[in-house]
Motif scaffolding. Structure first.
Motif, PDB file in Angstrom:
ATOM      1  N   LYS A  23       0.830  -1.210   0.000  1.00 24.19           N
ATOM      2  CA  LYS A  23       0.000   0.000   0.000  1.00 24.19           C
ATOM      3  C   LYS A  23       0.855   1.246   0.000  1.00 24.19           C
ATOM      4  CE  LYS A  23      -1.758  -1.271   3.862  1.00 24.19           C
ATOM      5  NZ  LYS A  23      -2.449  -1.055   5.127  1.00 24.19           N
ATOM      6  N   TRP A  56      -5.750  -7.754 -11.356  1.00 22.98           N
ATOM      7  CA  TRP A  56      -6.849  -6.859 -10.986  1.00 22.98           C
ATOM      8  C   TRP A  56      -7.052  -6.846  -9.461  1.00 22.98           C
ATOM      9  CZ3 TRP A  56     -11.940  -7.679  -9.044  1.00 22.98           C
ATOM     10  CH2 TRP A  56     -12.691  -6.501  -8.981  1.00 22.98           C
ATOM     11  N   LYS A  57      -6.815  -8.000  -8.832  1.00 24.83           N
ATOM     12  CA  LYS A  57      -7.012  -8.091  -7.380  1.00 24.83           C
ATOM     13  C   LYS A  57      -5.981  -7.287  -6.596  1.00 24.83           C
ATOM     14  CE  LYS A  57      -9.656 -12.272  -6.962  1.00 24.83           C
ATOM     15  NZ  LYS A  57      -9.641 -13.679  -6.630  1.00 24.83           N
ATOM     16  N   ASN A  70      -5.397  -4.297  -7.021  1.00 24.71           N
ATOM     17  CA  ASN A  70      -6.113  -3.051  -6.719  1.00 24.71           C
ATOM     18  C   ASN A  70      -6.759  -3.147  -5.349  1.00 24.71           C
ATOM     19  OD1 ASN A  70      -5.648  -1.895  -9.234  1.00 24.71           O
ATOM     20  ND2 ASN A  70      -7.427  -2.901 -10.130  1.00 24.71           N
ATOM     21  N   VAL A  71      -7.468  -4.249  -5.139  1.00 22.65           N
ATOM     22  CA  VAL A  71      -8.226  -4.425  -3.902  1.00 22.65           C
ATOM     23  C   VAL A  71      -7.262  -4.520  -2.722  1.00 22.65           C
ATOM     24  CG1 VAL A  71     -10.006  -5.782  -2.780  1.00 22.65           C
ATOM     25  CG2 VAL A  71      -9.938  -5.665  -5.269  1.00 22.65           C
ATOM     26  N   SER A 105      -4.497  -3.100  -2.369  1.00 21.19           N
ATOM     27  CA  SER A 105      -3.888  -1.820  -2.020  1.00 21.19           C
ATOM     28  C   SER A 105      -4.810  -0.985  -1.131  1.00 21.19           C
ATOM     29  CB  SER A 105      -3.502  -1.042  -3.282  1.00 21.19           C
ATOM     30  OG  SER A 105      -4.649  -0.504  -3.883  1.00 21.19           O
ATOM     31  N   PHE A 106      -6.029  -1.456  -0.889  1.00 16.88           N
ATOM     32  CA  PHE A 106      -6.919  -0.760   0.037  1.00 16.88           C
ATOM     33  C   PHE A 106      -6.747  -1.263   1.469  1.00 16.88           C
ATOM     34  CE2 PHE A 106      -8.757   1.155  -3.515  1.00 16.88           C
ATOM     35  CZ  PHE A 106      -9.635   2.134  -3.090  1.00 16.88           C
ATOM     36  N   GLU A 122      -7.929  -5.449   5.799  1.00 15.91           N
ATOM     37  CA  GLU A 122      -9.291  -5.665   6.283  1.00 15.91           C
ATOM     38  C   GLU A 122     -10.319  -5.418   5.194  1.00 15.91           C
ATOM     39  OE1 GLU A 122      -9.926  -3.482   9.862  1.00 15.91           O
ATOM     40  OE2 GLU A 122      -8.795  -4.934  11.059  1.00 15.91           O
ATOM     41  N   GLU A 123     -10.132  -4.341   4.443  1.00 16.65           N
ATOM     42  CA  GLU A 123     -11.099  -4.052   3.382  1.00 16.65           C
ATOM     43  C   GLU A 123     -11.083  -5.137   2.328  1.00 16.65           C
ATOM     44  OE1 GLU A 123     -10.569   0.580   3.364  1.00 16.65           O
ATOM     45  OE2 GLU A 123     -11.797  -0.060   1.684  1.00 16.65           O
ATOM     46  N   GLN A 174     -10.327  -8.225   2.765  1.00 12.35           N
ATOM     47  CA  GLN A 174     -11.016  -9.391   3.323  1.00 12.35           C
ATOM     48  C   GLN A 174     -12.525  -9.205   3.262  1.00 12.35           C
ATOM     49  OE1 GLN A 174      -9.579  -9.966   7.308  1.00 12.35           O
ATOM     50  NE2 GLN A 174      -7.647 -10.856   6.626  1.00 12.35           N
ATOM     51  N   ALA A 175     -12.988  -8.023   3.661  1.00 17.82           N
ATOM     52  CA  ALA A 175     -14.430  -7.771   3.673  1.00 17.82           C
ATOM     53  C   ALA A 175     -15.008  -7.825   2.261  1.00 17.82           C
ATOM     54  CB  ALA A 175     -14.723  -6.424   4.317  1.00 17.82           C
ATOM     55  N   LEU A 176     -14.166  -7.551   1.257  1.00 17.89           N
ATOM     56  CA  LEU A 176     -14.654  -7.608  -0.119  1.00 17.89           C
ATOM     57  C   LEU A 176     -14.601  -9.041  -0.661  1.00 17.89           C
ATOM     58  CD1 LEU A 176     -13.020  -4.354  -1.470  1.00 17.89           C
ATOM     59  CD2 LEU A 176     -15.463  -4.819  -1.347  1.00 17.89           C
ATOM     60  N   GLY A 177     -14.063  -9.955   0.142  1.00 19.08           N
ATOM     61  CA  GLY A 177     -14.129 -11.369  -0.238  1.00 19.08           C
ATOM     62  C   GLY A 177     -12.822 -11.971  -0.695  1.00 19.08           C
ATOM     63  N   ILE A 178     -11.691 -11.365  -0.316  1.00 17.96           N
ATOM     64  CA  ILE A 178     -10.406 -11.908  -0.746  1.00 17.96           C
ATOM     65  C   ILE A 178      -9.727 -12.613   0.421  1.00 17.96           C
ATOM     66  CG2 ILE A 178      -8.036 -11.207  -1.313  1.00 17.96           C
ATOM     67  CD1 ILE A 178      -9.096  -9.367  -3.339  1.00 17.96           C
TER      68      ILE A 178
END
Lengths: 362, 260
Positions: A112, A243-244, A246-247, A249-250, A253-254, A256-260
């Motif tokens: 990040k 593409w993942k 991107n997720v 780099s947030f 926790e975020e 994980q909450a988005l499903g990764i």
């Protein structure tokens, strides 16, 4: 209030949507096309320049003849220069530059932080020590390469396990980075120790020269295959999951909450990026800056979305290192070490980015 | 869908912060989590989302224990709206909202046109389509909060968990976000949100958990939980709760802290 005022134009925006989506994908395609064209141009220049200057037409002639088995109507020394020295070296530059740029981009997303370079977990200092040790014990070229590769991977594995112990199984990014700093420092001092022990006539200059980076060393076909395999093994998975990133780099926790499943994705990214860096460094020696600045340049051109950022980084990274290597081998009578040039070019470029003041891109 | 927290003990490692907490939220309901700093709101929250390991008790979604669920399956049911923050890279708003599709995509795929359409619908439903092609790091805090809600909607969850959705927002933006919270509940989402403002429990009517110090908590309808006595016990300050008559004849309940 800003909110309310803007709400008025909302409906017309909705109508524009499908078009803007299509035009943005056209823009992306054209960015990649232009960069690929630039890369091809740089490759063509690279074939011709050097101590033996070979015109592009003659190179085509030789390649054509070689491919279709024509009788050689060209000078054999030119053929040797091209096929056994110049072209292998060009391929090496492309692979090393692309690998370093991709692993840098991946690490910046994972941690990040746009200030991260691929050696943050200790891979370069590990590889540096491996190579110095191998030179000290008079290993051959392949031996040096394998030692650098092995110690580079080993340093990162060490970082990973120690940080897992410190974090009691739950390794956080911060612990990982701090442990990486410690491991890097340790291996850097091991390297200094080997330099101190090395004989000053032959081995010390060899070690020093290795640490400064060069693509001049061995240019055999075998060498390229040894490089190509880990570069492909490292970059294909990164490419598929890009593409993942991107997720990721947030933040953990975020994501994980988005499903990764962040634990396994992080392991995959570190594994692939380390493989790429270690294999690149093991043939080129230390080449600084590429992993740090090329992703920035790519972000400047193509935006931060990894879908575009990764291919863009590869194209720019390959072209950049190839160009730098051209300068290294043809600017003066003696070869200039690569890390000197990448820093000389990289540092002002980085300053330029900072001066641009585009906080968002940096 | 029904999210049940049953006799949950949560904390960091083996250190228990809260124990014996129970509550539930159904589709279309709002559950507000109130309590002073350091009382364990965030801990409870992180446990609910699976960031922290459950020490004891059960978290059930429609009667199923979620502990065995994969991240992906859980993300399909529970969406998370974090506090608005700035990521390190200048993603465009549509890219951020599209990230809500991760849970619905294969391991190696990236969003297709269909996903873009869903993301656009989320932006539309919140009335923020004008932000679509703006840079996420360059818009205002209130706008960022709305974009994060849009991202969670793109995830198509049944329950939305919101971490202080109004923190760091100005007076007007706070109310705009709360309005959206009410609308989302009307559309059938179950909502769990933490807040520092007892008034929000009146403005987004539903159930309330008021966490007090020393592992005590009150749970029930807003009118029963957010009372002068309970707030004094939780925050250690005096408050007055009054119904204010509005010109239309309706009353709105409000809580006023007393300084002297």
């Amino acid at each position: 209030m800003e909110y309310v005022k803007k709400g008025v134009i909302e409906s017309s925006d909705v109508l524009l949507k499908p078009d803007s989506y299509r035009s943005s994908s056209r823009k992306k395609a054209s960015i990649l096309t232009v960069l690929a064209a630039v890369l091809i141009a740089v490759i063509c220049i690279s074939v011709t320049v050097g101590r033996y200057s070979v015109p592009l037409s003659e190179m085509m002639h030789i390649l054509w003849g070689k491919l279709f088995g024509a009788t050689p109507a060209w000078s054999l020394s030119v053929e040797t220069v091209l096929l056994h020295v110049r072209i292998p070296r060009i391929i090496k530059a492309l692979l090393v530059g692309g690998a370093l740029a991709v692993s840098g981009a991946a690490y910046q997303g994972l941690f990040k932080n746009p200030m991260v370079s691929p050696d943050i977990l200790g891979v370069s200092s590990g590889a540096g020590f491996g190579a110095s040790l191998a030179i000290l014990f008079s290993f051959g070229t392949i031996g040096i390469q394998l030692a650098a590769f092995g110690f580079g991977l080993g340093a990162v594995i060490l970082t990973f396990f120690i940080s897992a112990i410190i974090g009691r199984g739950k390794s956080s990014i911060l612990v990982l980075v701090l442990t990486g700093m410690v491991i890097s420092t340790l291996f850097a001092s091991f390297t200094s120790m080997t330099k101190y022990l090395a004989d000053t006539e032959n081995k010390l200059p060899d070690i020093t020269y290795w640490l400064m980076g060069s693509l001049a060393r061995s240019t055999s076909l075998k060498d390229i295959i040894i490089l190509l395999v880990p570069v492909l093994v490292g970059s294909i998975p990164l490419f598929l999951i890009r593409w993942k990133l991107n997720v990721l780099s947030f933040g953990e926790e975020e994501a994980q909450a988005l499903g990764i499943n962040t634990t396994s994705l992080r392991l995959l990214v570190i594994g692939c990026a380390t493989l790429l860096t270690a294999s690149a460094i093991s043939v080129s020696g230390m080449v600084g800056w590429i992993g740090l600045i090329i992703p920035h340049a790519a972000r400047l051109i193509a935006g931060p979305n990894y879908k575009m950022l990764l291919p863009t980084s590869i194209l720019i990274g390959s072209a950049f290192l190839l160009l730098v290597d051209d300068i290294a081998r043809s600017a003066f009578a003696v070869e200039i070490p690569l890390s000197i040039l990448t820093s000389l070019i990289g540092a002002p470029f980085f300053l330029y980015l900072l001066l641009q003041g585009r906080k968002a891109w940096i | 869908m029904k999210l049940e927290i049953k006799n949950v003990s949560c904390g960091y490692g083996s250190k228990v912060v809260l124990s014996g907490v129970s509550m539930e939220v159904n589709s279309g309901e709002i559950l507000s989590l109130l309590g002073p700093n350091g009382v364990g709101k965030t801990t409870l929250f992180k446990t609910m989302l699976g960031f922290l390991k459950l020490i004891d008790g059960e978290i059930l979604l429609d009667g199923q224990d979620v502990r065995s669920w994969s991240r992906k399956k859980l993300a399909g049911a529970i969406g998370y709206v974090p506090q608005a923050h700035t990521p390190p890279f200048p993603f465009s708003v549509i890219d951020v909202v599209l990230m809500g599709r991760v849970a619905h995509l294969g391991a190696l795929s990236s969003p297709s046109g269909k996903d873009v359409k869903i993301a656009d619908e989320s932006l539309d439903s919140l009335g923020i389509s004008y932000l679509r092609d703006r840079i996420y790091t360059e818009i205002s805090g209130g706008e960022r909060q709305m974009v994060l809600i849009a991202r969670a909607l793109t995830q198509k969850p049944d329950i939305l968990v919101m971490d202080e959705p109004t923190s760091n927002l100005d007076f007007g933006n706070q109310i705009k976000v709360l309005k959206q919270v009410n609308r989302l509940a009307e559309r059938g989402l179950g909502i769990v949100m933490t807040t520092h403002f007892p008034n929000h429990a009146f403005q987004c009517p539903g159930k309330v958990v008021l966490l007090q110090r020393n592992n005590r908590f009150v749970y029930g309808e807003a009118d029963e939980v957010v009372t002068e006595n309970h707030l004094r016990a939780a925050y250690g300050i005096d408050v007055v709760i009054k119904d204010i008559m509005l010109p239309g004849g309706n009353a709105v309940r409000s809580c006023v802290p007393l300084i002297n």
